[in-house]
Motif scaffolding. Sequence first.
Motif, PDB file in Angstrom:
ATOM      1  N   PHE A 197       0.833  -1.195   0.000  1.00 57.89           N
ATOM      2  CA  PHE A 197       0.000   0.000   0.000  1.00 57.89           C
ATOM      3  C   PHE A 197       0.869   1.247   0.000  1.00 57.89           C
ATOM      4  O   PHE A 197       2.013   1.253   0.431  1.00 57.89           O
ATOM      5  N   VAL A 198       0.299   2.309  -0.529  1.00 57.57           N
ATOM      6  CA  VAL A 198       0.902   3.635  -0.479  1.00 57.57           C
ATOM      7  C   VAL A 198      -0.155   4.566   0.066  1.00 57.57           C
ATOM      8  O   VAL A 198      -1.304   4.556  -0.379  1.00 57.57           O
ATOM      9  N   LYS A 199       0.220   5.370   1.060  1.00 58.49           N
ATOM     10  CA  LYS A 199      -0.738   6.225   1.760  1.00 58.49           C
ATOM     11  C   LYS A 199      -0.095   7.583   2.007  1.00 58.49           C
ATOM     12  O   LYS A 199       1.081   7.666   2.348  1.00 58.49           O
ATOM     13  N   VAL A 200      -0.849   8.638   1.804  1.00 60.95           N
ATOM     14  CA  VAL A 200      -0.349   9.995   2.024  1.00 60.95           C
ATOM     15  C   VAL A 200      -0.966  10.548   3.294  1.00 60.95           C
ATOM     16  O   VAL A 200      -2.192  10.602   3.431  1.00 60.95           O
ATOM     17  N   ALA A 218      -8.316  -2.939  -3.236  1.00 58.78           N
ATOM     18  CA  ALA A 218      -8.490  -1.606  -2.685  1.00 58.78           C
ATOM     19  C   ALA A 218      -9.143  -1.687  -1.325  1.00 58.78           C
ATOM     20  O   ALA A 218     -10.021  -2.484  -1.073  1.00 58.78           O
ATOM     21  N   SER A 219      -8.700  -0.832  -0.418  1.00 61.14           N
ATOM     22  CA  SER A 219      -9.253  -0.808   0.931  1.00 61.14           C
ATOM     23  C   SER A 219     -10.037   0.479   1.128  1.00 61.14           C
ATOM     24  O   SER A 219      -9.505   1.567   0.935  1.00 61.14           O
ATOM     25  N   SER A 220     -11.292   0.386   1.506  1.00 57.72           N
ATOM     26  CA  SER A 220     -12.130   1.567   1.665  1.00 57.72           C
ATOM     27  C   SER A 220     -11.704   2.397   2.864  1.00 57.72           C
ATOM     28  O   SER A 220     -12.118   3.547   3.000  1.00 57.72           O
ATOM     29  N   THR A 227      -4.096   0.261  -2.375  1.00 58.03           N
ATOM     30  CA  THR A 227      -3.706  -0.998  -1.761  1.00 58.03           C
ATOM     31  C   THR A 227      -3.839  -2.119  -2.788  1.00 58.03           C
ATOM     32  O   THR A 227      -4.772  -2.132  -3.576  1.00 58.03           O
ATOM     33  N   HIS A 228      -2.901  -3.062  -2.775  1.00 54.76           N
ATOM     34  CA  HIS A 228      -2.896  -4.128  -3.770  1.00 54.76           C
ATOM     35  C   HIS A 228      -2.473  -5.454  -3.141  1.00 54.76           C
ATOM     36  O   HIS A 228      -1.662  -5.479  -2.223  1.00 54.76           O
ATOM     37  N   MET A 278       4.022  -0.776  -5.919  1.00 59.02           N
ATOM     38  CA  MET A 278       3.342  -0.916  -4.639  1.00 59.02           C
ATOM     39  C   MET A 278       2.037  -0.134  -4.599  1.00 59.02           C
ATOM     40  O   MET A 278       1.080  -0.524  -3.926  1.00 59.02           O
ATOM     41  N   GLY A 279       1.994   0.991  -5.286  1.00 56.80           N
ATOM     42  CA  GLY A 279       0.819   1.847  -5.281  1.00 56.80           C
ATOM     43  C   GLY A 279       1.173   3.198  -5.862  1.00 56.80           C
ATOM     44  O   GLY A 279       2.334   3.478  -6.159  1.00 56.80           O
TER      45      GLY A 279
END
Length: 320
Positions: A197-200, A218-220, A227-228, A278-279
């Motif tokens: 996952f990649v998250k900001v 994908a994660s809600s 997310t993968h 990764m994302g």
Amino acid sequence: MEVERVKKLAREEEKAQSRIIQGIPEECLAKAIGLTSPADACRAAAVSTAFRSAADLDAVWTRFLPPDCDAVLERAVHLVDAPSKKELFMDLSNEHVVLDDGKMSFGLERSNGAKCYMLSASELVIEWMHENLYWTRRTDPDSRFSKVAELLSVCWLHIYGTINSRELTPATHYAAYLVFKLTHDASGLSSPRQTSFVKVGGGPCLQSCRPSSTSGGASSSLLVGSTHTVSLHPCNRASCTRNGAAAAEPHEHEQGGGVGGVVRYPRHRVDGWLELEMGDFHTDTDICGGDDVMMEVHEWEELKWKKGLIIEGIEIRPRN
């Protein structure tokens, strides 16, 4: 005779246009070329001698280099010296420069000059990294860094890295890639038991990043990011099919056996490494923004012993 007359007229027209161009001040041509892109500047250099002279000026290529390029290069392990701004741009788009005592590297995307980075394995948080029984640091002749991380044996994989968005080019679509190799006796890495996952912004979210069975991973629960479900072993083309036909993209395909969802696989790089997307994410238009971009690969179910993973780092570059 008619053909010769047309050719003569074309040559005279070309000469007339050339005289007009020659009459345009070089600084005006340079300013116009500087409003385009690095790729367009290279094309302009092929138009005429006047365009070539203007397109090679430092005034043009300074506009294509990041505003903080000099400050970034002050962090380089070795002195970066180029006879012109164009040469500097080309050097940085051909090969990364190692920064911060080998913790990361820096380069440019040739098409638009966007900044690219790679976080070295030593800059990542890797679970059990400091236990010699599970991981070891060693040299690799193909790596830009002095050390890479090799997995000896572990049953739970967790790799985590961050970069501040201020380091990146504003208003740009980026993706993060895990860059790695597999040893000849690698095992336990072929099944899609990992999540990337990649998250900001915010913080790590191990528990909220389990893949969805209906949206390709994908994660809600993630407001910004992606997310993968991933496999760290390259896809076997013979098995990567959907209803008997090859998948549209070789690095993704539907899971079989009724599992559902899309699995993301690594692809081969020209430098001999593998990379796993990764994302992706977008940077803000505000250059003063300072959110952390978090990138992670971890096990999410059916823990299994694995070995033979060699990590160079995580690369962040514009997504094509």
